[in-house]
Design an enzyme around this catalytic site. Structure first.
Site, PDB file in Angstrom:
ATOM      1  N   ASN A  11       0.973  -1.097   0.030  1.00 51.43           N
ATOM      2  CA  ASN A  11       0.012   0.110   0.076  1.00 51.43           C
ATOM      3  C   ASN A  11       0.884   1.341   0.210  1.00 51.43           C
ATOM      4  OD1 ASN A  11      -1.559   2.211   1.090  1.00 51.43           O
ATOM      5  ND2 ASN A  11      -3.050   0.700   1.661  1.00 51.43           N
ATOM      6  N   ASP A  13      -0.068   4.452  -0.142  1.00 50.21           N
ATOM      7  CA  ASP A  13      -0.581   5.659   0.260  1.00 50.21           C
ATOM      8  C   ASP A  13       0.289   6.557   1.029  1.00 50.21           C
ATOM      9  OD1 ASP A  13      -3.045   4.402  -0.529  1.00 50.21           O
ATOM     10  OD2 ASP A  13      -4.055   4.137   1.163  1.00 50.21           O
ATOM     11  N   HIS A  14       0.934   6.095   1.905  1.00 49.42           N
ATOM     12  CA  HIS A  14       1.748   6.905   2.769  1.00 49.42           C
ATOM     13  C   HIS A  14       3.040   7.610   2.177  1.00 49.42           C
ATOM     14  CE1 HIS A  14      -1.015   6.624   5.826  1.00 49.42           C
ATOM     15  NE2 HIS A  14      -0.894   5.251   6.032  1.00 49.42           N
ATOM     16  N   ARG A  22       3.892  18.593   1.894  1.00 48.54           N
ATOM     17  CA  ARG A  22       4.501  19.847   1.269  1.00 48.54           C
ATOM     18  C   ARG A  22       3.798  20.259   0.216  1.00 48.54           C
ATOM     19  NH1 ARG A  22       9.835  22.000   1.850  1.00 48.54           N
ATOM     20  NH2 ARG A  22       9.219  21.428   4.015  1.00 48.54           N
ATOM     21  N   HIS A  54      -5.336   3.798  -1.960  1.00 54.32           N
ATOM     22  CA  HIS A  54      -6.798   4.297  -1.620  1.00 54.32           C
ATOM     23  C   HIS A  54      -7.325   5.885  -2.041  1.00 54.32           C
ATOM     24  CE1 HIS A  54      -9.773   4.726   1.967  1.00 54.32           C
ATOM     25  NE2 HIS A  54     -10.400   5.071   0.797  1.00 54.32           N
ATOM     26  N   ARG A  56      -9.237   8.338  -1.623  1.00 55.27           N
ATOM     27  CA  ARG A  56     -10.079   8.810  -0.682  1.00 55.27           C
ATOM     28  C   ARG A  56     -10.812   9.931  -1.375  1.00 55.27           C
ATOM     29  NH1 ARG A  56      -9.269   6.897   4.728  1.00 55.27           N
ATOM     30  NH2 ARG A  56     -10.759   8.478   5.116  1.00 55.27           N
ATOM     31  N   ARG A  60      -6.839  12.802   0.288  1.00 57.12           N
ATOM     32  CA  ARG A  60      -6.042  13.471   1.199  1.00 57.12           C
ATOM     33  C   ARG A  60      -4.493  12.821   1.220  1.00 57.12           C
ATOM     34  NH1 ARG A  60      -7.725  10.252   6.988  1.00 57.12           N
ATOM     35  NH2 ARG A  60      -9.509  11.298   6.299  1.00 57.12           N
ATOM     36  N   HIS A  61      -4.189  11.997   0.519  1.00 51.39           N
ATOM     37  CA  HIS A  61      -2.910  11.396  -0.012  1.00 51.39           C
ATOM     38  C   HIS A  61      -3.048  11.286  -1.546  1.00 51.39           C
ATOM     39  CE1 HIS A  61      -5.119   7.628   0.898  1.00 51.39           C
ATOM     40  NE2 HIS A  61      -4.732   7.909   2.056  1.00 51.39           N
ATOM     41  N   GLU A  81      -8.477   0.676  -3.308  1.00 50.26           N
ATOM     42  CA  GLU A  81      -9.322   0.884  -2.128  1.00 50.26           C
ATOM     43  C   GLU A  81     -10.211   2.007  -2.576  1.00 50.26           C
ATOM     44  OE1 GLU A  81      -7.157   1.224   1.382  1.00 50.26           O
ATOM     45  OE2 GLU A  81      -6.195  -0.700   1.105  1.00 50.26           O
ATOM     46  N   THR A 111     -17.839  -0.551  11.345  1.00 50.39           N
ATOM     47  CA  THR A 111     -18.407  -1.525  12.402  1.00 50.39           C
ATOM     48  C   THR A 111     -17.597  -1.112  13.424  1.00 50.39           C
ATOM     49  OG1 THR A 111     -16.801  -3.181  11.846  1.00 50.39           O
ATOM     50  CG2 THR A 111     -18.997  -3.376  10.698  1.00 50.39           C
ATOM     51  N   THR A 112     -17.702  -1.915  14.511  1.00 44.88           N
ATOM     52  CA  THR A 112     -16.988  -1.645  15.881  1.00 44.88           C
ATOM     53  C   THR A 112     -15.373  -2.108  15.722  1.00 44.88           C
ATOM     54  OG1 THR A 112     -17.666  -3.712  16.633  1.00 44.88           O
ATOM     55  CG2 THR A 112     -18.689  -1.858  17.573  1.00 44.88           C
ATOM     56  N   GLU A 162     -11.136  -8.932   3.068  1.00 41.19           N
ATOM     57  CA  GLU A 162      -9.898  -8.467   3.499  1.00 41.19           C
ATOM     58  C   GLU A 162     -10.061  -8.304   5.104  1.00 41.19           C
ATOM     59  OE1 GLU A 162      -7.147  -5.489   1.707  1.00 41.19           O
ATOM     60  OE2 GLU A 162      -6.707  -5.013   3.818  1.00 41.19           O
ATOM     61  N   HIS A 202      -3.874  -3.849   7.330  1.00 44.78           N
ATOM     62  CA  HIS A 202      -4.067  -2.859   8.485  1.00 44.78           C
ATOM     63  C   HIS A 202      -3.188  -3.127   9.800  1.00 44.78           C
ATOM     64  CE1 HIS A 202      -5.549   1.231   9.213  1.00 44.78           C
ATOM     65  NE2 HIS A 202      -5.134   0.851  10.545  1.00 44.78           N
ATOM     66  N   GLY A 203      -2.044  -2.275  10.012  1.00 50.10           N
ATOM     67  CA  GLY A 203      -1.246  -2.368  11.015  1.00 50.10           C
ATOM     68  C   GLY A 203      -0.317  -3.465  11.098  1.00 50.10           C
ATOM     69  N   GLY A 224       1.206  -1.235   4.360  1.00 50.21           N
ATOM     70  CA  GLY A 224       1.549   0.079   3.908  1.00 50.21           C
ATOM     71  C   GLY A 224       2.332   0.764   4.750  1.00 50.21           C
ATOM     72  N   HIS A 225       2.084   1.053   5.876  1.00 45.82           N
ATOM     73  CA  HIS A 225       2.800   2.228   6.827  1.00 45.82           C
ATOM     74  C   HIS A 225       4.241   1.719   7.226  1.00 45.82           C
ATOM     75  CE1 HIS A 225       2.959   5.446   9.956  1.00 45.82           C
ATOM     76  NE2 HIS A 225       3.819   4.315  10.606  1.00 45.82           N
TER      77      HIS A 225
END
Ligand code: PXP
Length: 251
Positions: A11, A13-14, A22, A54, A56, A60-61, A81, A111-112, A162, A202-203, A224-225
């Protein structure tokens, strides 16, 4: 251990997040960096099996230009995404990426677990899923690892889920981690039993991946991150190659 090689979707995105920090409003400037297309090429050279981004609604990215430039790279397997909206569905049908992963963007869709509430909006997700499938796009739903959401994914005709690993990643190295891993394990089993292809993301990072790799039936991880962060020290190619090595030969 998975019986076939687990695929790595990177991913990016970042990489775009850093550029936008910038060059917001000026991403086409000749000075804009990092170049997300060059980043993508390096990720592929490091062994990425696919590229995830993604688009969005708030841009934003990743920007529209990024999606088109990356989709044009020959041989690249693109996983887009996006939110479950008519505007994004039209965008995807025109683009025709290999895969689309429907993700929540607004609070009421979540969802939660943080995944898409498929069970709570069956008609909407079914309509989007069917439109994307009719365009020849593989559809994945980003959901929490809960039976009602997995059952709902089957009900709307999605071939892929996923599973959201964020709750597990947040709990990693705390007493709650085992329970989160057990929930993911049950979710993988349930989804597989219903005939779904099971991805996760994720994560996930270079450390907690050893626990993720104990989960059954996984097809692809989207990361990704952690890869983008490690690329600051090792370069993109090296960071992707290191993650790919962990998938192939878990320590
Ligand atoms: N999978 C999905 C559906 C995502 O939306 C994201 C980005 O939040 C990821 C995977 C990658 O997550 P991370 O950047 O934490 O690795």
């Amino acid at each position: 251990m998975p019986s076939r090689p687990l695929l790595l979707g990177v991913n990016i995105d970042h990489a775009a997040t850093l550029r936008q920090a910038r060059y917001r409003g000026a991403h086409l400037s000749p000075h804009a960096e990092p170049d997300v297309v060059a980043f993508t090429r390096e990720a592929l050279a490091g062994g990425a099996d696919g590229i995830t981004l993604h688009l969005r609604e708030d841009r934003r990215h990743i920007q529209d230009d990024d999606v088109h430039a990356i989709a044009a790279i020959p041989g690249l397997r693109l996983n887009l995404e996006m939110a479950c909206t008519p505007t994004m569905t039209d965008f995807a049908v025109r683009l025709r990426p290999a895969a689309v992963c429907l993700v929540p963007e607004s609070r009421e869709e979540v969802t939660t677990e943080g995944g898409l509430d498929v069970a709570g909006q069956l008609a909407r997700v079914r309509e989007t899923t069917q439109a994307l499938k009719a365009a020849g796009i593989e559809v994945s739903l980003f959901i929490g690892p809960d039976a009602p959401q997995i059952d709902a994914a089957v009900a709307v005709g999605a071939p892929v889920v996923e599973l959201h690993t964020g709750a597990f990643a947040n709990a990693w190295k705390s007493p709650a981690a085992d329970a989160e891993l057990a929930r993911l394990r049950a979710g993988c089993g349930h989804a597989h039993q219903l005939g779904l292809i099971v991805n996760a993301g994720h994560g996930i990072n270079y450390d907690n991946i050893r626990a993720i790799l104990t989960l059954p039936h996984l097809h692809e991880l989207n990361i990704g991150h952690s890869i983008v962060a490690r690329a600051l020290f090792k370069g993109v190619r090296g960071a992707v190659a290191e993650m790919k090595a962990r998938l192939t030969n878990p320590a």
